[in-house]
Design an enzyme around this catalytic site. Structure first.
Site, PDB file in Angstrom:
ATOM      1  N   LYS A  21       0.840  -1.211   0.000  1.00 46.35           N
ATOM      2  CA  LYS A  21       0.000   0.000   0.000  1.00 46.35           C
ATOM      3  C   LYS A  21       0.868   1.251   0.000  1.00 46.35           C
ATOM      4  O   LYS A  21       0.650   2.169  -0.784  1.00 46.35           O
ATOM      5  CB  LYS A  21      -0.900  -0.009   1.244  1.00 46.35           C
ATOM      6  CG  LYS A  21      -1.558   1.318   1.540  1.00 46.35           C
ATOM      7  CD  LYS A  21      -2.446   1.246   2.746  1.00 46.35           C
ATOM      8  CE  LYS A  21      -1.787   1.639   4.038  1.00 46.35           C
ATOM      9  NZ  LYS A  21      -1.565   3.083   4.217  1.00 46.35           N
ATOM     10  N   ASN A  22       1.855   1.282   0.884  1.00 49.54           N
ATOM     11  CA  ASN A  22       2.643   2.502   1.040  1.00 49.54           C
ATOM     12  C   ASN A  22       3.621   2.733  -0.113  1.00 49.54           C
ATOM     13  O   ASN A  22       4.271   3.772  -0.178  1.00 49.54           O
ATOM     14  CB  ASN A  22       3.404   2.488   2.373  1.00 49.54           C
ATOM     15  CG  ASN A  22       2.460   2.726   3.537  1.00 49.54           C
ATOM     16  OD1 ASN A  22       1.280   3.030   3.338  1.00 49.54           O
ATOM     17  ND2 ASN A  22       2.968   2.586   4.751  1.00 49.54           N
ATOM     18  N   ARG A  91      -4.568  10.895   4.002  1.00 53.47           N
ATOM     19  CA  ARG A  91      -3.513  11.903   4.015  1.00 53.47           C
ATOM     20  C   ARG A  91      -2.582  11.831   2.814  1.00 53.47           C
ATOM     21  O   ARG A  91      -2.082  12.847   2.334  1.00 53.47           O
ATOM     22  CB  ARG A  91      -2.655  11.717   5.262  1.00 53.47           C
ATOM     23  CG  ARG A  91      -3.116  12.404   6.471  1.00 53.47           C
ATOM     24  CD  ARG A  91      -2.128  12.117   7.568  1.00 53.47           C
ATOM     25  NE  ARG A  91      -0.796  12.608   7.234  1.00 53.47           N
ATOM     26  CZ  ARG A  91      -0.372  13.824   7.525  1.00 53.47           C
ATOM     27  NH1 ARG A  91      -1.144  14.662   8.152  1.00 53.47           N
ATOM     28  NH2 ARG A  91       0.839  14.207   7.179  1.00 53.47           N
ATOM     29  N   CYS A 115      -5.246  13.533  12.819  1.00 47.10           N
ATOM     30  CA  CYS A 115      -5.783  12.205  12.628  1.00 47.10           C
ATOM     31  C   CYS A 115      -5.546  11.361  13.854  1.00 47.10           C
ATOM     32  O   CYS A 115      -4.947  11.806  14.820  1.00 47.10           O
ATOM     33  CB  CYS A 115      -5.178  11.545  11.402  1.00 47.10           C
ATOM     34  SG  CYS A 115      -3.511  11.042  11.699  1.00 47.10           S
ATOM     35  N   ARG A 120       0.568  14.928  12.979  1.00 46.93           N
ATOM     36  CA  ARG A 120       1.095  14.702  11.628  1.00 46.93           C
ATOM     37  C   ARG A 120       1.131  15.954  10.757  1.00 46.93           C
ATOM     38  O   ARG A 120       0.376  16.087   9.790  1.00 46.93           O
ATOM     39  CB  ARG A 120       0.309  13.597  10.933  1.00 46.93           C
ATOM     40  CG  ARG A 120       0.414  12.292  11.667  1.00 46.93           C
ATOM     41  CD  ARG A 120      -0.304  11.193  10.968  1.00 46.93           C
ATOM     42  NE  ARG A 120       0.513  10.556   9.959  1.00 46.93           N
ATOM     43  CZ  ARG A 120       0.177   9.405   9.381  1.00 46.93           C
ATOM     44  NH1 ARG A 120      -0.922   8.810   9.698  1.00 46.93           N
ATOM     45  NH2 ARG A 120       0.950   8.870   8.477  1.00 46.93           N
ATOM     46  N   PRO A 121       2.033  16.884  11.074  1.00 49.41           N
ATOM     47  CA  PRO A 121       2.106  18.109  10.282  1.00 49.41           C
ATOM     48  C   PRO A 121       2.670  17.879   8.873  1.00 49.41           C
ATOM     49  O   PRO A 121       3.140  16.780   8.568  1.00 49.41           O
ATOM     50  CB  PRO A 121       3.067  18.983  11.088  1.00 49.41           C
ATOM     51  CG  PRO A 121       3.848  18.050  11.948  1.00 49.41           C
ATOM     52  CD  PRO A 121       3.016  16.825  12.153  1.00 49.41           C
ATOM     53  N   ILE A 122       2.615  18.932   8.034  1.00 53.72           N
ATOM     54  CA  ILE A 122       3.138  18.817   6.668  1.00 53.72           C
ATOM     55  C   ILE A 122       4.214  19.865   6.418  1.00 53.72           C
ATOM     56  O   ILE A 122       4.526  20.192   5.282  1.00 53.72           O
ATOM     57  CB  ILE A 122       2.005  18.972   5.620  1.00 53.72           C
ATOM     58  CG1 ILE A 122       1.126  20.187   5.967  1.00 53.72           C
ATOM     59  CG2 ILE A 122       1.172  17.718   5.509  1.00 53.72           C
ATOM     60  CD1 ILE A 122       0.275  20.644   4.822  1.00 53.72           C
ATOM     61  N   ASP A 123       4.767  20.404   7.529  1.00 48.87           N
ATOM     62  CA  ASP A 123       5.737  21.486   7.397  1.00 48.87           C
ATOM     63  C   ASP A 123       6.950  21.095   6.545  1.00 48.87           C
ATOM     64  O   ASP A 123       7.447  21.899   5.751  1.00 48.87           O
ATOM     65  CB  ASP A 123       6.191  21.968   8.789  1.00 48.87           C
ATOM     66  CG  ASP A 123       6.718  20.832   9.650  1.00 48.87           C
ATOM     67  OD1 ASP A 123       6.144  19.730   9.589  1.00 48.87           O
ATOM     68  OD2 ASP A 123       7.707  21.032  10.367  1.00 48.87           O
ATOM     69  N   ASP A 304       4.483   1.080  12.098  1.00 55.70           N
ATOM     70  CA  ASP A 304       3.226   0.451  11.691  1.00 55.70           C
ATOM     71  C   ASP A 304       3.058  -0.937  12.306  1.00 55.70           C
ATOM     72  O   ASP A 304       1.955  -1.487  12.304  1.00 55.70           O
ATOM     73  CB  ASP A 304       3.144   0.356  10.157  1.00 55.70           C
ATOM     74  CG  ASP A 304       2.873   1.712   9.528  1.00 55.70           C
ATOM     75  OD1 ASP A 304       2.521   2.647  10.265  1.00 55.70           O
ATOM     76  OD2 ASP A 304       3.025   1.842   8.301  1.00 55.70           O
ATOM     77  N   VAL A 326       8.301   7.460  16.620  1.00 57.93           N
ATOM     78  CA  VAL A 326       7.982   8.076  15.322  1.00 57.93           C
ATOM     79  C   VAL A 326       6.744   8.973  15.404  1.00 57.93           C
ATOM     80  O   VAL A 326       6.757  10.113  14.938  1.00 57.93           O
ATOM     81  CB  VAL A 326       7.819   6.997  14.232  1.00 57.93           C
ATOM     82  CG1 VAL A 326       7.451   7.630  12.891  1.00 57.93           C
ATOM     83  CG2 VAL A 326       9.092   6.174  14.096  1.00 57.93           C
ATOM     84  N   ARG A 396      -8.551  -0.670   5.060  1.00 57.96           N
ATOM     85  CA  ARG A 396      -7.729   0.334   4.376  1.00 57.96           C
ATOM     86  C   ARG A 396      -6.334  -0.206   4.081  1.00 57.96           C
ATOM     87  O   ARG A 396      -5.641   0.318   3.211  1.00 57.96           O
ATOM     88  CB  ARG A 396      -7.604   1.601   5.235  1.00 57.96           C
ATOM     89  CG  ARG A 396      -8.897   2.387   5.330  1.00 57.96           C
ATOM     90  CD  ARG A 396      -8.654   3.690   6.056  1.00 57.96           C
ATOM     91  NE  ARG A 396      -7.409   4.272   5.588  1.00 57.96           N
ATOM     92  CZ  ARG A 396      -6.537   4.909   6.351  1.00 57.96           C
ATOM     93  NH1 ARG A 396      -6.765   5.061   7.615  1.00 57.96           N
ATOM     94  NH2 ARG A 396      -5.440   5.404   5.831  1.00 57.96           N
TER      95      ARG A 396
END
Ligand code: UD1
Length: 437
Positions: A21-22, A91, A115, A120-123, A304, A326, A396
Site C-alpha cells: 500500500k505505502n 492523508r 488524525c 502529523r504536520p506537513i511542514d 506500523d 515516530v 484500508r
C-alpha cells in the site's frame, strides 16, 4: 462492518502477501508527472487505493484498476484542486501537490486534518517545495502552492519523513537542475518509487540512503512497474502465526525488508527461517519471551508494526517495554486491548506490557488501521468470542485479511451491521477517519 472471531486456534499453512500500500500510493501520485501512460501491477485492493484512484479521476486523469493492474493515463489532467472529502479520507492524497505544481504550475489542496495517530504536520513537505522555488499560501483550510518553474535545490529534512522524502523526490524529478535531499528517509517504498520514476525517465541516485540526488529532466514518459511486496502485511501474518503458537510460511516477500521484525521475533525465542522470497515462522515449541521494542525510521523497527507486535508481547512471558519514537499518540489501541485482558501501562512514549497467559474475547472497536489489526490479532489469541467493530479501518490496509486468516485455520467471520447498529457505531466515532498509515 465487524469481524467475529473465535480465538485460540493455532494458524498453520501458507499465505501470500499483496503489493505494498505505502509503495503504490506515492507511485499513483507520481504518475501525474508523466506525459505518457503508466501500468502498475501487483496493486492491492484496498480502500486507500480506491481513494487514490478517485483523486486521479477528479484531477482529470483516466485511472482504472483491473484485477491487480492499475492503468494511469494522464492525458486529461486538467484540475489542480484536491478537495476536502478526499484528502480528509486519506492523508497520502497530499502527495499530489508537488506533481500538480510541476505539471500545471499550481495546486490547491485541502489541508490534511489531524488524525487518529497524532497531529502529523506537513511542514517538511511545504518547506521542501519552497526550497524548490514554489510559493506556498495557506488559508480557509486549503494550501495553495504555485511556481512558474521549479528549480533544483539542496533540502535538509529535520526529520527523515517518508512522505516528505517521496514528495520532494518526485517533484524534483521535473525541476530544473540538481536537487539533493539530505537526511532522507530510507524506507523500501522510497526505493520503489525511485525505480518507478527512473523507469519513466527520471534521473535519481541514492534512494534508500540518507542522501538522494535528483537531476531534473524536462519530461517523463510513464512506465510499467511492479509494486514491491507489503512488508507490514507480511509482518502482521508473521505475528499472527507467533501469537497463536502456529507455523506459517509468508510468501512473496523480500526477507531483507522484514529484518527488524525477524530479529525481534528470534530474540523472543520464535523460530524464523528465511528463504529467497519467503519467511517461515514456527512458534509451536515454546511460549515467546518478553522483549523491548523501539520504533524507528527504517531500517529500525516499523511504527506500523508497533500495535500488532504489542499483542504478541501481551501473550509472551515477562515484561516488555514498547517505545514509540515516530508518532505521538500512537497508543490509542491500548484502551481496547485492556478490555481483552492485556495488562499495559502507558507513560508518554513508552508502554509497559505485562505478558499474560490468557487474553479474553470482548467487543472492541477499531479506530485506526494498525490498531484495528492489533485487535483482530488479539481476538485470534483470546479465549472465547471477540467482535471487532470498525473493520473499515482494517480494510484500508489489508487486502482480504479475514479470507487469508481463515485459510490459515482461523475462525473469523465478516458480519455486516444492520442499519441501526451502523449509525450507533458511527455515533461512537467508529466511522472512517484519516490516518494514512
Ligand atoms: C508513512 C506511512 C505510514 C508510516 C510512516 C512512518 C504512507 C502512505 N504512510 O507516513 O504508514 O507509519 O510513514 O513509517 O507511506 N512529520 C513532520 N512534518 C512533516 C511530515 C512528517 O513533523 O512535514 C513527522 C510526523 O508527524 C511523524 C514523523 O514525522 O511524527 C514521521 O512521519 P512520516 O515519515 O512523514 O510519515 P508519513 O509519510 O505520513
Amino acid at each position: 462492518m465487524r469481524f467475529v472471531i473465535k480465538g485460540k486456534r493455532p494458524l498453520h499453512g501458507r499465505v501470500k502477501v499483496h503489493g505494498a500500500k505505502n509503495a503504490v500510493l506515492p507511485i499513483i501520485a507520481a504518475s501525474i508527472l508523466c506525459e505518457g501512460d503508466s501500468v502498475i501491477t501487483q496493486v492491492p485492493h484496498l480502500e486507500d487505493v480506491h481513494t487514490a484512484v478517485e483523486v486521479m479521476s477528479r484531477l482529470g486523469m483516466d485511472a482504472r484498476l483491473r484485477g491487480s493492474t492499475l492503468i494511469l493515463r494522464p492525458a486529461g489532467l486538467s484540475s489542480y484542486e484536491a478537495p476536502y472529502d478526499l484528502v480528509g479520507r486519506m492523508r497520502a492524497s497530499f502527495l499530489v501537490t508537488g506533481p500538480l505544481v510541476a505539471r500545471l504550475g499550481r495546486a490547491r489542496i485541502s489541508l490534511p486534518g489531524g488524525c487518529a495517530i497524532g497531529s502529523r504536520p506537513i511542514d517538511l513537505h511545504l518547506k521542501g517545495l519552497e526550497a524548490l522555488g514554489a510559493t506556498v499560501r495557506q488559508g480557509h483550510g486549503f494550501v495553495e502552492v504555485s511556481a512558474d518553474r521549479l528549480r533544483g535545490s539542496r533540502v535538509y529534512l529535520d526529520y527523515p519523513s517518508v512522505g516528505a522524502t517521496e514528495h520532494l523526490m518526485m517533484t524534483a524529478a521535473l525541476a530544473e537542475g540538481t536537487t539533493i535531499i539530505e537526511n532522507a528517509a530510507e524506507e523500501p517504498e522510497i526505493v520503489d518509487l525511485a525505480n518507478y520514476l527512473s523507469g519513466a525517465g527520471a534521473s535519481i541516485h541514492g534512494a534508500g540512503t540518507k542522501i538522494i540526488r535528483v537531476e531534473g529532466v524536462p519530461s517523463l514518459r510513464g512506465a510499467h512497474h511492479q509494486v514491491i511486496p507489503d512488508r507490514i502485511e507480511a509482518a502482521t501474518y508473521m505475528v499472527a502465526a507467533a501469537l497463536t503458537g502456529g507455523r506459517v510460511e509468508v510468501e512473496g516477500v523480500v526477507p531483507d525488508h522484514l529484518k527488524a521484525v525477524t530479529a525481534k521475533m528470534r530474540e523472543m525465542g520464535i523460530s524464523v527461517f528465511e528463504d529467497e522470497n519467503s519467511v517461515l515462522v514456527d512458534a509451536t515449541r515454546r511460549r515467546p519471551q518478553a522483549v523491548n521494542v523501539k520504533t524507528m525510521p527504517y531500517p529500525g523497527f516499523p511504527t506500523d508494526m508497533q500495535a500488532p507486535f504489542m499483542v504478541l508481547l501481551a501473550v509472551s512471558e515477562g515484561m516488555s517495554v514498547v517505545t514509540e519514537t515516530v508518532f505521538e499518540n500512537r497508543f490509542i489501541h491500548v484502551g481496547e486491548l485492556r478490555r481483552m485482558g492485556v495488562e499495559v501501562q502507558v507513560d508518554g512514549r513508552a508502554a509497559m506490557v505485562h505478558g499474560q497467559s490468557q487474553l479474553q474475547g470482548a467487543i472492541v472497536a477499531a479506530t485506526d488501521l494498525r490498531g484495528g489489526a492489533a485487535l483482530v490479532l488479539a481476538g485470534l489469541a483470546a479465549i472465547g468470542t471477540t467482535e471487532v467493530r470498525g473493520v473499515e479501518h482494517v480494510d484500508r490496509g489489508y487486502d482480504g485479511f479475514d479470507v487469508n486468516l481463515r485459510k490459515l485455520g482461523a475462525n473469523i467471520r465478516r458480519v455486516r451491521l444492520v442499519a441501526a447498529e451502523e449509525s450507533e457505531a458511527s455515533g461512537l466515532g467508529l466511522g472512517p477517519t484519516a490516518s494514512g498509515s
